[in-house]
Structures are given as structure tokens and as C-alpha cells.
Enzyme design. Sequence first.
Site: not given
Ligand SMILES: [Zn+2]
Length: 318
Positions: A19, A126, A182
Site C-alpha cells: 500500500h 471522485d 478509512e
Molecule cells: Zn492509500
Amino acid sequence: MDDRRVPTDLAALPKAEVHVHLEGSVRPATLDELCHRGRYVVPRTFHDLNGFIHAVSAAWTTMMQPGDYARLVREYCEDAARAGIRYAEVELVPGGRPYDCLGEAVEAASRQRDVAVRFVAGLNRDLPLELAWMMLEATKGVPEVVAVGLGGAEDGFPPEPFAALFAEARRWGLHSAPHAGEDAGAVSVRGALAALGAERIQHGVRAVEDPALVAELAARGIPLAICPTSNLRLGVVRSLDDHPLRDLWASGVRVSVNTDDPGFFGCDLVGEYVIAGRLLGLDRAGYARLALNSVESTFAPEEVKADLRRAIADWLDG
Ligand SMILES: [Zn+2]
């Protein structure tokens, strides 16, 4: 002797990173240079995900010249090698010029000897869906792209509109590794699993709010690619002591630690291992297990994983 001391050779522990964003890995000095070159101003302070997205979007506009993506790959690999990273799946979001940036990044990665780099095609929740399809199209015939990712603000941008695109990507053999859990809660992780066929969740820490979901993640072996310092810097957790890593680890979820956007968060992977070690009370074997989790969280071929497992076992014996 206290065997829970941080091993002095922790940087030599072979690790995978699953990540990390190429654009967010930019060294601060490099970003200074890129800003100066294009007379851009990039904010370096932020307190939440939206503030950070604003900063990283501004940074991204400075990286548009030929050679920039190759430099980002080179510098990431230098920094990664110092942290013991042997294999990385690096997400990149080249926006309107995916073919150029991807080609350049893949070429630069092919020259690396210390770190094997594969790429995750980053899509943005988005931004218009057409851009996401263009990015997916650009990955065709690029075997170094192993997965498709989805990032950006979660709140107000659920995963469902991307379901058809992820289904198509999976038909092409790409893996599914969206961000979720998140800045939105467990519902976002459930959405990523159901709508996007997620095989790995980037972050996923807020899954902890739903014990049934945690049990499902553990039972199905769905890895969470967790980034403690990122979570702290963006206000996802109030303090590192409050980080749900401990609960997720204890629940048997396959968790790894990662840097996310080390250029902006001022972190490196060895530091994330130290944080995890303190939270989880790791001894030397525990650190090795955390590194093994990172390997099992990759989409690497079995022979690559086997090499990494052997290298971790050698470190543990050393
Ligand atoms: Zn990330």
C-alpha cells in the site's frame, strides 16, 4: 534478555509493501524541485483526508513532464531498498496521461535490481468514470500492472458505480485492491467486497467497528493493507495507541503495515514496523510474521512468494 526489543537488523528483514502511492512517495526535496520548476505551490500541511487529497492533487500537477514518473520510481526504489523492501505493489494515478506515465514507470521499474515493482492502476472515486475506463484501457498488455485500485474521498463516493469496471478488470486477470474503511466505516468495506470483488482492502481499519465483518475478513483471508502513520496524520485514529491494528491482528485478520504516502507523512516502512512492534508486543518471530503477512498480501506469483518466505526465514535464523 528482553526479546521484545526492536531488532537492530529490522531494516534487513525482507518485506513486501502493498500500500503505497507513487505520487505520494515523492521525496520532499524532489517535490521542492518540481514545484520550483513549474512555479507551483503545494500545501504540505493537512489534517484530514480531504486536506491531504488537496495537497497530493497539487503535487500531482507538478509531475507532468517526461521523465518525472521514471524519477519517482527510481527514488521510491532507493528508499524502499534501504527499508528492506524486496517486492512492492505501487499504485499510480496518472490522470489524463495514463499511457505515458505507465510506460515510463514500467520501464524505470524494469531497471531496478533490489526491488521488484509491480503496479496497481489507481482510479479515483471522485473523478469522472470515463477517466477510470481510460486508465483501465491503458493497462492492457502491460503485465507489470497486477491490480486495479480505487482511492479518493469515500464519504459521498460509494464503490457501487465502479462495479462494472472492476468486473471487467477482473475478467482481464487484474486483481481488485480498492481503498475502503478509512474515512467511511464498515459499510464501505462491505461495499468493496460486494460491488468490487475486493481481494485486498487498502486500509480497512474501520472494519473493526463491525465484529461480524472482522470475522468474515479473517475467515476469507482478505488482507488489510494498513498504514498506521497515515491514519494518525489524517485523523482516522486519535493516537497510535488507539490504532485498531491490535484488535485486527488478535482477530486473525491478515494485516500488513505500509507507508501509503511516505513523502507527505514523513514515514518509512521500518518506522511502521517499529510502531506495529510496540502496539502488538512483537518479538523477533513476531516481526518475521508481520513481514510474512506482507508477502501473503501480495498478488505475486507463488515462486516469488516462496523466495521471500525463505529470505524471511533466513533473517529469523540470522
Ligand atoms: Zn492509500
